[in-house]
Motif scaffolding. Structure first.
Motif, mmCIF file in Angstrom:
data_model
loop_
_atom_site.group_PDB
_atom_site.id
_atom_site.type_symbol
_atom_site.label_atom_id
_atom_site.label_comp_id
_atom_site.label_asym_id
_atom_site.label_seq_id
_atom_site.Cartn_x
_atom_site.Cartn_y
_atom_site.Cartn_z
ATOM 1 N N GLN A 119 0.800 -1.229 0.000
ATOM 2 C CA GLN A 119 0.000 0.000 0.000
ATOM 3 C C GLN A 119 0.841 1.292 0.000
ATOM 4 O O GLN A 119 0.475 2.259 -0.673
ATOM 5 C CB GLN A 119 -0.948 0.017 1.198
ATOM 6 C CG GLN A 119 -2.325 -0.595 0.935
ATOM 7 C CD GLN A 119 -3.140 0.134 -0.122
ATOM 8 O OE1 GLN A 119 -2.915 1.305 -0.406
ATOM 9 N NE2 GLN A 119 -4.086 -0.584 -0.719
ATOM 10 N N PRO A 120 1.981 1.351 0.753
ATOM 11 C CA PRO A 120 2.776 2.593 0.744
ATOM 12 C C PRO A 120 3.203 3.024 -0.670
ATOM 13 O O PRO A 120 3.377 4.216 -0.932
ATOM 14 C CB PRO A 120 3.999 2.247 1.598
ATOM 15 C CG PRO A 120 3.523 1.151 2.497
ATOM 16 C CD PRO A 120 2.518 0.364 1.711
ATOM 17 N N CYS A 121 3.332 2.061 -1.593
ATOM 18 C CA CYS A 121 3.701 2.418 -2.979
ATOM 19 C C CYS A 121 2.574 3.236 -3.602
ATOM 20 O O CYS A 121 2.823 4.214 -4.322
ATOM 21 C CB CYS A 121 3.938 1.165 -3.820
ATOM 22 S SG CYS A 121 5.370 0.240 -3.290
ATOM 23 N N LEU A 122 1.327 2.839 -3.321
ATOM 24 C CA LEU A 122 0.184 3.583 -3.861
ATOM 25 C C LEU A 122 0.117 4.980 -3.249
ATOM 26 O O LEU A 122 -0.278 5.939 -3.918
ATOM 27 C CB LEU A 122 -1.123 2.809 -3.615
ATOM 28 C CG LEU A 122 -1.505 1.830 -4.737
ATOM 29 C CD1 LEU A 122 -0.406 0.855 -5.059
ATOM 30 C CD2 LEU A 122 -2.802 1.119 -4.449
ATOM 31 N N GLU A 123 0.523 5.065 -1.983
ATOM 32 C CA GLU A 123 0.534 6.396 -1.348
ATOM 33 C C GLU A 123 1.581 7.294 -2.021
ATOM 34 O O GLU A 123 1.346 8.483 -2.229
ATOM 35 C CB GLU A 123 0.806 6.269 0.155
ATOM 36 C CG GLU A 123 -0.433 5.764 0.909
ATOM 37 C CD GLU A 123 -0.100 5.090 2.218
ATOM 38 O OE1 GLU A 123 0.934 5.433 2.828
ATOM 39 O OE2 GLU A 123 -0.863 4.190 2.623
ATOM 40 N N ILE A 124 2.730 6.706 -2.370
ATOM 41 C CA ILE A 124 3.768 7.482 -3.074
ATOM 42 C C ILE A 124 3.216 7.953 -4.430
ATOM 43 O O ILE A 124 3.372 9.108 -4.821
ATOM 44 C CB ILE A 124 5.060 6.648 -3.258
ATOM 45 C CG1 ILE A 124 5.692 6.373 -1.890
ATOM 46 C CG2 ILE A 124 6.049 7.339 -4.192
ATOM 47 C CD1 ILE A 124 6.821 5.362 -1.905
ATOM 48 N N ASN A 126 0.196 8.433 -5.212
ATOM 49 C CA ASN A 126 -0.852 9.426 -4.957
ATOM 50 C C ASN A 126 -0.295 10.824 -4.691
ATOM 51 O O ASN A 126 -1.030 11.804 -4.709
ATOM 52 C CB ASN A 126 -1.691 8.961 -3.763
ATOM 53 C CG ASN A 126 -3.136 9.411 -3.891
ATOM 54 O OD1 ASN A 126 -3.493 10.102 -4.848
ATOM 55 N ND2 ASN A 126 -3.956 9.053 -2.936
ATOM 56 N N LYS A 127 1.013 10.892 -4.452
ATOM 57 C CA LYS A 127 1.618 12.213 -4.199
ATOM 58 C C LYS A 127 2.363 12.740 -5.425
ATOM 59 O O LYS A 127 3.030 13.768 -5.341
ATOM 60 C CB LYS A 127 2.600 12.103 -3.025
ATOM 61 C CG LYS A 127 1.880 11.922 -1.706
ATOM 62 C CD LYS A 127 2.844 12.057 -0.537
ATOM 63 C CE LYS A 127 2.170 11.662 0.754
ATOM 64 N NZ LYS A 127 2.856 10.606 1.471
ATOM 65 N N ILE A 155 -5.194 6.180 -10.137
ATOM 66 C CA ILE A 155 -4.548 7.250 -9.352
ATOM 67 C C ILE A 155 -3.718 8.149 -10.272
ATOM 68 O O ILE A 155 -3.780 9.378 -10.189
ATOM 69 C CB ILE A 155 -3.634 6.665 -8.236
ATOM 70 C CG1 ILE A 155 -4.439 5.786 -7.280
ATOM 71 C CG2 ILE A 155 -2.926 7.787 -7.468
ATOM 72 C CD1 ILE A 155 -3.578 5.000 -6.286
ATOM 73 N N ARG A 159 -4.074 12.183 -10.955
ATOM 74 C CA ARG A 159 -2.982 13.129 -10.692
ATOM 75 C C ARG A 159 -2.502 13.833 -11.967
ATOM 76 O O ARG A 159 -1.595 14.651 -11.910
ATOM 77 C CB ARG A 159 -1.767 12.401 -10.062
ATOM 78 C CG ARG A 159 -2.053 11.609 -8.798
ATOM 79 C CD ARG A 159 -2.429 12.442 -7.625
ATOM 80 N NE ARG A 159 -1.445 13.479 -7.319
ATOM 81 C CZ ARG A 159 -1.627 14.438 -6.427
ATOM 82 N NH1 ARG A 159 -2.769 14.511 -5.774
ATOM 83 N NH2 ARG A 159 -0.696 15.318 -6.196
#
Ligand SMILES: Nc1ncnc2c1ncn2[C@@H]1O[C@H](COP(=O)(O)OP(=O)(O)OP(=O)(O)O)[C@@H](O)[C@H]1O
Ligand SMILES: [Mg+2]
Length: 317
Positions: A119-124, A126-127, A155, A159
């Motif tokens: 999941q942290p990859c998707l958060e990256i 998303n930024k 995503i 963006r």
């Protein structure tokens, strides 16, 4: 400032060695091993570095081998983000049989990853900023379902960034459902996508046009090994031959090609010019043994040859 960000979900320590002669049942004395950090996205980042530029490499890794992997990344001086997992990063083995000149490539399965870990990859993602280039290359590890690629594509669209994929199978099919900016399958990867094991050149044009008409990709680049590639966009369909060279090792040719294409697009080149440069990078990678990627001096020389070679352009469709 905009960035190129590569993602490697299933990286590997590439361990290369040579033996005098491969025979079964005997103890085989290997030469001292060479260790390199590998996996599609990592290779794209390393090739961009060889081309004199930089990107950010995001990778999943963990365990005792993950620590070693990160130390190899540090030696490469890449700008990198390690998303830590509990499983141990895999190690692949490349053995050159000196007697025959043949190379044996043993690929291990990656560790299973949990949703909480990827999941942290998707958060990256998303930024990321509008017009950033996000490059996803290589396989997905066990535990990361192909549908994640659909989420990623959604995503990236939101963006207003650009998604470039060099992936295969269900992961590619899922990414295309939402759509990507550029895809770079080789012939057999495109063949599996469209369910045609005996895909030919006319089929490539037809499949690529269909993908573009459906809005699944803005550009389709199908690499054809020593024959070069076919590039299709909404305005062009072009066959770009690769320079004729004595290829020593084709390992890393696809990743070098993708690095060249993405770097030129990022710097504002059009698709045709970027893909011509990519061809030079792919061919440059074949001039060196083992897992070596493209070198910039070879690329510059080969790029002139690609520009001098006439691309075969078909009537616009
Ligand atoms: N034998 C060769 N001679 C010249 N150029 C080559 C050769 N093989 C590969 N290339 C160059 O590299 C590019 C990519 O090669 P290829 O189609 O083999 O990619 P791939 O199958 O994705 O490779 P990879 O195994 O790295 O994933 C080609 O379009 C071409 O420019
Ligand atoms: Mg490939």
């Amino acid at each position: 400032m905009n960035r190129i960000i590569t993602f490697t979900f299933n990286p590997a320590i590439d361990k290369s060695t040579t033996i005098d002669h491969l025979v079964p049942e005997k103890k085989l004395a290997c030469s001292p091993p060479v260790f390199e950090p590998g996996g599609g996205g990592i290779n794209v980042s390393r090739a961009i570095r060889n081309l004199g530029d930089h990107s950010t490499a995001v990778y999943l890794s963990g365990g005792y081998s993950g620590r070693f992997f990160s130390s190899l990344i540090e030696k490469e001086r890449l700008d990198a983000i390690n998303v830590t997992i509990s499983g141990a990063t895999r190690e692949n083995l490349v053995v050159m049989d000196v007697a025959t000149g043949q190379q044996y490539r043993f690929g291990m399965p990656g560790p299973t990853v949990s949703e909480k870990e990827w999941q942290p990859c998707l958060e990256i993602i998303n930024k990321c900023a509008a017009d950033d280039y996000l490059v996803i290359s290589g396989s997905l590890p066990p535990g990361m379902p192909p549908e994640v690629m659909g989420e990623i594509s959604t995503i990236v669209k939101k963006r207003k960034a650009k998604l470039v994929v060099d992936i295969a199978g269900d992961a590619l099919a899922c990414a295309l459902k939402t759509g990507v900016y550029l895809m770079k399958p080789n012939l057999s990867e495109l063949g599996s996508l469209i369910g045609n094991a005996h895909i030919t050149e006319p089929d490539v044009y037809q499949a690529a046009r269909q993908i573009i008409t459906r809005g699944q990709s803005t550009a389709v680049v199908v690499s054809l090994g020593g024959a070069g590639c076919i590039m299709v966009t909404k305005d062009e369909q072009v066959m770009i031959p690769a320079p004729l060279v004595k290829a020593i090792s084709t390992v890393g040719a696809g990743d070098s090609m993708l690095a060249g294409i993405v770097l030129k697009l990022f710097k504002g080149a059009g698709f045709l010019s970027a893909v011509r440069y990519g061809i030079a990078c792919g061919t440059a990678a074949t001039l060196h043994p083992g897992t070596a990627l493209c070198h910039i001096d070879d690329v510059e020389r080969l790029f002139q040859q690609v520009l001098n070679n006439a691309s075969v352009t078909m009537a616009t469709w």
